[in-house]
Motif scaffolding. Sequence first.
Motif, PDB file in Angstrom:
ATOM      1  N   SER A   9       0.774  -1.211   0.059  1.00  0.00           N
ATOM      2  CA  SER A   9      -0.062   0.007  -0.128  1.00  0.00           C
ATOM      3  C   SER A   9       0.689   1.086   0.078  1.00  0.00           C
ATOM      4  O   SER A   9       1.826   1.210   0.837  1.00  0.00           O
ATOM      5  N   TYR A  35       1.582   2.972 -13.509  1.00  0.00           N
ATOM      6  CA  TYR A  35       0.497   2.297 -12.826  1.00  0.00           C
ATOM      7  C   TYR A  35       1.136   1.663 -11.644  1.00  0.00           C
ATOM      8  O   TYR A  35       2.233   1.564 -11.240  1.00  0.00           O
ATOM      9  N   TRP A  54      -3.876   0.985 -11.017  1.00  0.00           N
ATOM     10  CA  TRP A  54      -4.490   2.240 -11.280  1.00  0.00           C
ATOM     11  C   TRP A  54      -3.418   3.055 -12.064  1.00  0.00           C
ATOM     12  O   TRP A  54      -2.056   3.143 -11.584  1.00  0.00           O
ATOM     13  N   ILE A  56      -1.399   6.276 -11.846  1.00  0.00           N
ATOM     14  CA  ILE A  56      -1.047   7.125 -10.862  1.00  0.00           C
ATOM     15  C   ILE A  56      -0.240   8.151 -11.338  1.00  0.00           C
ATOM     16  O   ILE A  56       0.545   8.968 -10.533  1.00  0.00           O
ATOM     17  N   GLN A  74      -4.266  10.433  -5.665  1.00  0.00           N
ATOM     18  CA  GLN A  74      -4.856   9.946  -6.675  1.00  0.00           C
ATOM     19  C   GLN A  74      -5.350   8.445  -6.816  1.00  0.00           C
ATOM     20  O   GLN A  74      -6.331   8.237  -7.250  1.00  0.00           O
ATOM     21  N   HIS A  75      -4.654   7.646  -5.837  1.00  0.00           N
ATOM     22  CA  HIS A  75      -5.183   6.353  -5.823  1.00  0.00           C
ATOM     23  C   HIS A  75      -6.254   6.208  -4.631  1.00  0.00           C
ATOM     24  O   HIS A  75      -7.053   5.325  -4.987  1.00  0.00           O
ATOM     25  N   GLN A  76      -6.666   7.259  -3.948  1.00  0.00           N
ATOM     26  CA  GLN A  76      -7.844   7.031  -3.030  1.00  0.00           C
ATOM     27  C   GLN A  76      -8.938   7.680  -3.730  1.00  0.00           C
ATOM     28  O   GLN A  76      -9.993   7.536  -3.242  1.00  0.00           O
ATOM     29  N   GLN A  83      -8.819   3.322 -12.768  1.00  0.00           N
ATOM     30  CA  GLN A  83      -8.698   1.696 -12.612  1.00  0.00           C
ATOM     31  C   GLN A  83      -8.622   1.104 -14.032  1.00  0.00           C
ATOM     32  O   GLN A  83      -9.606   1.260 -14.843  1.00  0.00           O
TER      33      GLN A  83
END
Length: 111
Positions: A9, A35, A54, A56, A74-76, A83
């Motif tokens: 993560s 990604y 994703w 990013i 960006q990921h959240q 995606q």
Amino acid sequence: MEIAFLMDSLESIDPLWETTSYLMYECNQRGHTVYFLEPHDVYIRDNRVVARMWNISVPPDLGLVDYWKCLIQQHQRPDSGQQQTLYAQFSGDHTRNPRFQGSDSIKKNYR
């Protein structure tokens, strides 16, 4: 070039101590599409290796710490629409010798 990074993560990583964060940063700085995926994002569907990842990529010219904060944001974002599911094609007997055929063999399925 499109480059994917498989790692833990983003929130759990200290970018100043993680080598992969520097690789991601430099790829982004040089204009490549970056990604991100975690180990649980890789699975098998219809006898093919599938990875949910994703995009990013963020604007270049940020410092590493600010870059990392942007990646996490960006990921959240649930509405980012970034995606993608990518199918990796393998040739030969992939149980003994996985040989990735390259980006030409990746099929993109946008969700």
